[in-house]
Motif scaffolding. Structure first.
Motif, PDB file in Angstrom:
ATOM      1  N   ASP A  16       9.794   3.237   6.461  1.00  0.00           N
ATOM      2  CA  ASP A  16       9.468   3.934   7.723  1.00  0.00           C
ATOM      3  C   ASP A  16      10.998   3.408   8.625  1.00  0.00           C
ATOM      4  OD1 ASP A  16       7.151   4.667   7.336  1.00  0.00           O
ATOM      5  OD2 ASP A  16       6.310   2.917   8.228  1.00  0.00           O
ATOM      6  N   ILE A  17      11.690   4.560   9.086  1.00  0.00           N
ATOM      7  CA  ILE A  17      12.780   4.164  10.111  1.00  0.00           C
ATOM      8  C   ILE A  17      13.728   3.260   9.481  1.00  0.00           C
ATOM      9  CG2 ILE A  17      13.120   4.273  12.703  1.00  0.00           C
ATOM     10  CD1 ILE A  17      10.210   3.762  13.122  1.00  0.00           C
ATOM     11  N   PRO A  18      14.398   3.627   8.370  1.00  0.00           N
ATOM     12  CA  PRO A  18      15.315   2.614   7.837  1.00  0.00           C
ATOM     13  C   PRO A  18      16.501   2.701   8.821  1.00  0.00           C
ATOM     14  CG  PRO A  18      15.281   4.510   6.394  1.00  0.00           C
ATOM     15  CD  PRO A  18      14.101   4.558   7.565  1.00  0.00           C
ATOM     16  N   PRO A  19      17.310   1.462   9.171  1.00  0.00           N
ATOM     17  CA  PRO A  19      16.871   0.059   8.829  1.00  0.00           C
ATOM     18  C   PRO A  19      15.938  -0.642   9.776  1.00  0.00           C
ATOM     19  CG  PRO A  19      18.984   0.262  10.089  1.00  0.00           C
ATOM     20  CD  PRO A  19      18.551   1.365   9.967  1.00  0.00           C
ATOM     21  N   PHE A  20      15.469   0.092  10.482  1.00  0.00           N
ATOM     22  CA  PHE A  20      14.559  -0.565  11.725  1.00  0.00           C
ATOM     23  C   PHE A  20      13.356  -1.170  11.277  1.00  0.00           C
ATOM     24  CE2 PHE A  20      17.448   2.567  13.958  1.00  0.00           C
ATOM     25  CZ  PHE A  20      17.915   1.651  14.722  1.00  0.00           C
ATOM     26  N   SER A  21      12.826  -0.754  10.487  1.00  0.00           N
ATOM     27  CA  SER A  21      11.160  -1.044   9.931  1.00  0.00           C
ATOM     28  C   SER A  21      11.389  -1.104   8.242  1.00  0.00           C
ATOM     29  CB  SER A  21      10.381  -0.187  10.377  1.00  0.00           C
ATOM     30  OG  SER A  21       9.109  -0.237   9.844  1.00  0.00           O
ATOM     31  N   ASN A  22      10.244  -1.910   7.839  1.00  0.00           N
ATOM     32  CA  ASN A  22      10.183  -2.121   6.224  1.00  0.00           C
ATOM     33  C   ASN A  22       8.690  -1.598   5.959  1.00  0.00           C
ATOM     34  OD1 ASN A  22      11.405  -2.152   4.009  1.00  0.00           O
ATOM     35  ND2 ASN A  22      11.759  -4.369   4.118  1.00  0.00           N
ATOM     36  N   THR A  23       7.819  -0.884   6.812  1.00  0.00           N
ATOM     37  CA  THR A  23       6.558  -0.267   6.284  1.00  0.00           C
ATOM     38  C   THR A  23       6.460   0.847   5.549  1.00  0.00           C
ATOM     39  OG1 THR A  23       6.497   0.493   8.705  1.00  0.00           O
ATOM     40  CG2 THR A  23       5.591  -1.715   8.002  1.00  0.00           C
ATOM     41  N   TRP A  24       5.457   1.458   5.451  1.00  0.00           N
ATOM     42  CA  TRP A  24       5.379   2.557   4.509  1.00  0.00           C
ATOM     43  C   TRP A  24       4.429   3.505   5.096  1.00  0.00           C
ATOM     44  CZ3 TRP A  24       8.973   3.622   0.592  1.00  0.00           C
ATOM     45  CH2 TRP A  24       9.617   2.504   0.164  1.00  0.00           C
ATOM     46  N   ARG A  25       4.160   3.702   6.341  1.00  0.00           N
ATOM     47  CA  ARG A  25       3.226   4.639   6.980  1.00  0.00           C
ATOM     48  C   ARG A  25       3.655   5.919   6.776  1.00  0.00           C
ATOM     49  NH1 ARG A  25       2.858   4.059  12.792  1.00  0.00           N
ATOM     50  NH2 ARG A  25       1.239   5.523  12.503  1.00  0.00           N
ATOM     51  N   GLY A  26       4.813   6.147   6.649  1.00  0.00           N
ATOM     52  CA  GLY A  26       5.276   7.678   6.510  1.00  0.00           C
ATOM     53  C   GLY A  26       4.633   8.080   5.317  1.00  0.00           C
ATOM     54  N   VAL A  27       4.914   7.403   3.996  1.00  0.00           N
ATOM     55  CA  VAL A  27       4.317   7.762   2.799  1.00  0.00           C
ATOM     56  C   VAL A  27       2.954   7.913   2.818  1.00  0.00           C
ATOM     57  CG1 VAL A  27       4.792   7.632   0.349  1.00  0.00           C
ATOM     58  CG2 VAL A  27       6.644   6.987   1.988  1.00  0.00           C
ATOM     59  N   GLU A  28       2.388   6.820   3.383  1.00  0.00           N
ATOM     60  CA  GLU A  28       0.963   6.661   3.196  1.00  0.00           C
ATOM     61  C   GLU A  28       0.291   7.913   4.143  1.00  0.00           C
ATOM     62  OE1 GLU A  28      -0.006   2.628   3.558  1.00  0.00           O
ATOM     63  OE2 GLU A  28       0.914   2.298   1.586  1.00  0.00           O
ATOM     64  N   GLU A  29       0.736   7.906   5.389  1.00  0.00           N
ATOM     65  CA  GLU A  29      -0.162   8.870   6.260  1.00  0.00           C
ATOM     66  C   GLU A  29       0.618  10.056   6.560  1.00  0.00           C
ATOM     67  OE1 GLU A  29      -0.803   6.499   9.703  1.00  0.00           O
ATOM     68  OE2 GLU A  29      -1.100   4.546   8.453  1.00  0.00           O
ATOM     69  N   GLY A  30       2.124   9.855   6.804  1.00  0.00           N
ATOM     70  CA  GLY A  30       2.740  11.185   7.080  1.00  0.00           C
ATOM     71  C   GLY A  30       2.743  12.355   5.981  1.00  0.00           C
TER      72      GLY A  30
END
Ligand SMILES: [Zn+2]
Length: 245
Positions: A16-30
């Motif tokens: 998510d939003i590199p380099p601001f975040s390191n989560t993966w909601r985009g791949v999992e939910e988006g």
């Protein structure tokens, strides 16, 4: 002959939003939202995965590939290739490419993270048997605005920055009207999840989540209404190769 109208829809699949975040909601939910939506609209797109995303979610990449979408490569850990020395950058590309070919077999296109590709790395893409690169932006130097042969590669430049696709429709409609007849759009799965504005720029969080999906629908309807053919980036590159060899 009437000018061809072609649009490519592409999505850069990354954390998510590199380099601001390191989560993966985009791949999992988006990503599932985008895929379901493209299926309803009967449109095929190109998904440039980072090597890291491919390692975490190989089944998602395979599913996309099996349903007719194209898989490309978007670096390994979304590292800025222009900040690495040439050999390290090329090794990073090779590593991500090998993962992609292990996961889906066929991979033809590359897009550098942050659209930052030193042109000396085009040789590295050739050595990795790529057909095309999609790392240059029509709005940045060297201002390549339409698909162009560079050596054995085709350059498929992106036409506008991704946040354009989240502008209120009446504003973006005016922009689409003036873009070239062959255009390449891109966005990211994380834009289709709700991004809270926490100390980051407004253009990153504006109209994310369901609003982004509604705007994507308006774009696809606009393209259909204006008789654009929607191709994958590889189909567009192949078309140019056929016409120039
Ligand atoms: Zn990216």
């Amino acid at each position: 002959m009437k000018r061809q109208r072609i649009a490519v829809l592409s999505f850069d699949v990354e954390q998510d939003i590199p380099p601001f975040s390191n989560t993966w909601r985009g791949v999992e939910e988006g990503l599932p939202r985008i895929v379901q939506f493209l299926e309803e609209k009967k449109v095929k797109a190109t998904f440039f995965f980072t090597g890291e995303a491919l390692k975490r979610y190989p089944d998602k990449a395979r599913e996309l590939y099996d349903s007719g979408h194209e898989i490309g490569v978007h670096g390994y850990k979304h590292e800025r290739l222009d900040k690495l020395d040439h050999d390290t950058a090329c090794k990073t590309i090779t590593k991500a490419t090998n993962i992609a070919r292990q996961v889906v077999g066929e991979v033809y296109g590359f897009r550098a993270p942050n659209l930052q590709l030193p042109l000396t790395l085009l040789k590295c893409l050739e050595d990795n048997s790529y057909t095309y690169d999609s790392s240059l932006a029509a709005y940045k130097p060297p201002f390549i605005r339409k698909p162009t042969r560079i050596g054995s590669l085709v350059e498929v430049p992106v036409t506008v920055t991704s946040s354009i696709l989240r502008l209120p429709w009446p504003i973006q409609a005016r922009i689409h009207k003036h873009l070239s007849s062959i255009r390449v759009y891109f966005s990211h799965p994380w834009e289709y999840t709700r991004v809270e504005r926490v100390g980051i720029r407004l253009d990153i969080s504006m109209n994310t989540g369901n609003k982004a999906l509604t705007l994507l629908e308006k774009l696809i309807d606009y393209l259909a209404m204006n008789k654009f053919k929607v191709l994958t980036a590889h189909e567009l590159a192949r078309q140019l190769l056929r016409n120039t060899t």
